[in-house]
Design an enzyme around this catalytic site. Structure first.
Site, mmCIF file in Angstrom:
data_model
loop_
_atom_site.group_PDB
_atom_site.id
_atom_site.type_symbol
_atom_site.label_atom_id
_atom_site.label_comp_id
_atom_site.label_asym_id
_atom_site.label_seq_id
_atom_site.Cartn_x
_atom_site.Cartn_y
_atom_site.Cartn_z
ATOM 1 N N HIS A 60 0.827 -1.206 0.000
ATOM 2 C CA HIS A 60 0.000 0.000 0.000
ATOM 3 C C HIS A 60 0.864 1.260 0.000
ATOM 4 O O HIS A 60 2.051 1.205 0.282
ATOM 5 C CB HIS A 60 -0.996 0.014 1.167
ATOM 6 C CG HIS A 60 -0.390 0.138 2.529
ATOM 7 N ND1 HIS A 60 0.227 -0.907 3.175
ATOM 8 C CD2 HIS A 60 -0.332 1.183 3.377
ATOM 9 C CE1 HIS A 60 0.633 -0.512 4.365
ATOM 10 N NE2 HIS A 60 0.307 0.769 4.514
ATOM 11 N N HIS A 62 0.727 5.405 1.289
ATOM 12 C CA HIS A 62 0.099 6.531 1.979
ATOM 13 C C HIS A 62 0.674 7.789 1.352
ATOM 14 O O HIS A 62 1.880 7.857 1.061
ATOM 15 C CB HIS A 62 0.423 6.550 3.473
ATOM 16 C CG HIS A 62 -0.207 5.453 4.253
ATOM 17 N ND1 HIS A 62 -1.568 5.274 4.341
ATOM 18 C CD2 HIS A 62 0.344 4.473 5.002
ATOM 19 C CE1 HIS A 62 -1.830 4.238 5.110
ATOM 20 N NE2 HIS A 62 -0.682 3.729 5.527
ATOM 21 N N TYR A 152 11.861 3.991 0.543
ATOM 22 C CA TYR A 152 10.652 4.331 -0.213
ATOM 23 C C TYR A 152 9.746 5.280 0.558
ATOM 24 O O TYR A 152 8.569 5.027 0.757
ATOM 25 C CB TYR A 152 9.904 3.059 -0.610
ATOM 26 C CG TYR A 152 10.804 2.040 -1.274
ATOM 27 C CD1 TYR A 152 11.456 2.339 -2.461
ATOM 28 C CD2 TYR A 152 11.018 0.792 -0.711
ATOM 29 C CE1 TYR A 152 12.293 1.417 -3.081
ATOM 30 C CE2 TYR A 152 11.849 -0.137 -1.320
ATOM 31 C CZ TYR A 152 12.477 0.187 -2.502
ATOM 32 O OH TYR A 152 13.310 -0.721 -3.110
#
Length: 180
Positions: A60, A62, A152
């Site tokens: 996922h 954000h 990341y």
């Protein structure tokens, strides 16, 4: 979720969670990061916005965005980004999961969940809490013990800008209550 209504505010700041299909772990590599970077650049040429913060975890993303003063269409932007990422990812031999015939009829691929979660940031305190939550996420999910180890994330940019110290989050007891 069928009754869910998105909140659109011109020039608003938003916190997003975007999840891979069935939470497959495809985002924890440099190829995914390059595809995502290209997808964002592709979108921003026609629909500009500011990426305030972002972290890409294995399954996922954000992100916190601020849209231009006269614009509120983050849904269009996410649609473009997800489509462009999927095309680049698959063209480079990236993995996807099998999908149902129903999803195939709607030309869906097995890379992203159809929907995403959005939260309109109401004030500076709300913004700050989500900003910290986003950056703490790799530790929360047990991916790393020190944020400086995780490539990341916009955390590194924040350290360079003096927003965080390099050891921020390492001994931090995370408590993020979004209901305050």
């Amino acid at each position: 979720m069928s009754d869910y209504r998105r909140n659109y505010v011109q020039g608003g700041a938003y916190f997003f969670t975007v999840v891979t299909e069935k939470r497959i772990n495809i985002l924890n590599n440099d190829k995914a990061r390059e595809c995502l970077r290209s997808a964002f650049q592709h979108c921003m040429k026609e629909y500009p916005f500011k990426i305030d913060a972002m972290v890409m975890l294995p399954n996922h993303i954000h992100a916190i965005w601020t849209l231009p003063d006269d614009d509120f269409d983050y849904s269009k932007r996410w649609g473009i980004i997800k489509k462009q990422f999927t095309q680049l990812w698959l063209a480079q031999g990236g993995f996807e999961i099998g999908i149902s015939k129903s999803k195939q009829r709607y030309r869906r691929r097995g890379v992203w969940q159809r929907r995403f979660w959005e939260h309109t940031l109401r004030n500076q305190d709300d913004y700050n809490r989500h900003f910290d939550y986003l950056h703490y996420n790799p530790i929360k999910h047990g991916v790393v013990k020190h944020l400086s180890e995780y490539p990341y994330s916009s955390f590194h940019r924040c350290v360079e800008q003096g927003i965080y110290q390099e050891n921020w989050g390492s001994k931090y007891e995370a408590y993020f209550d979004f209901n305050e």
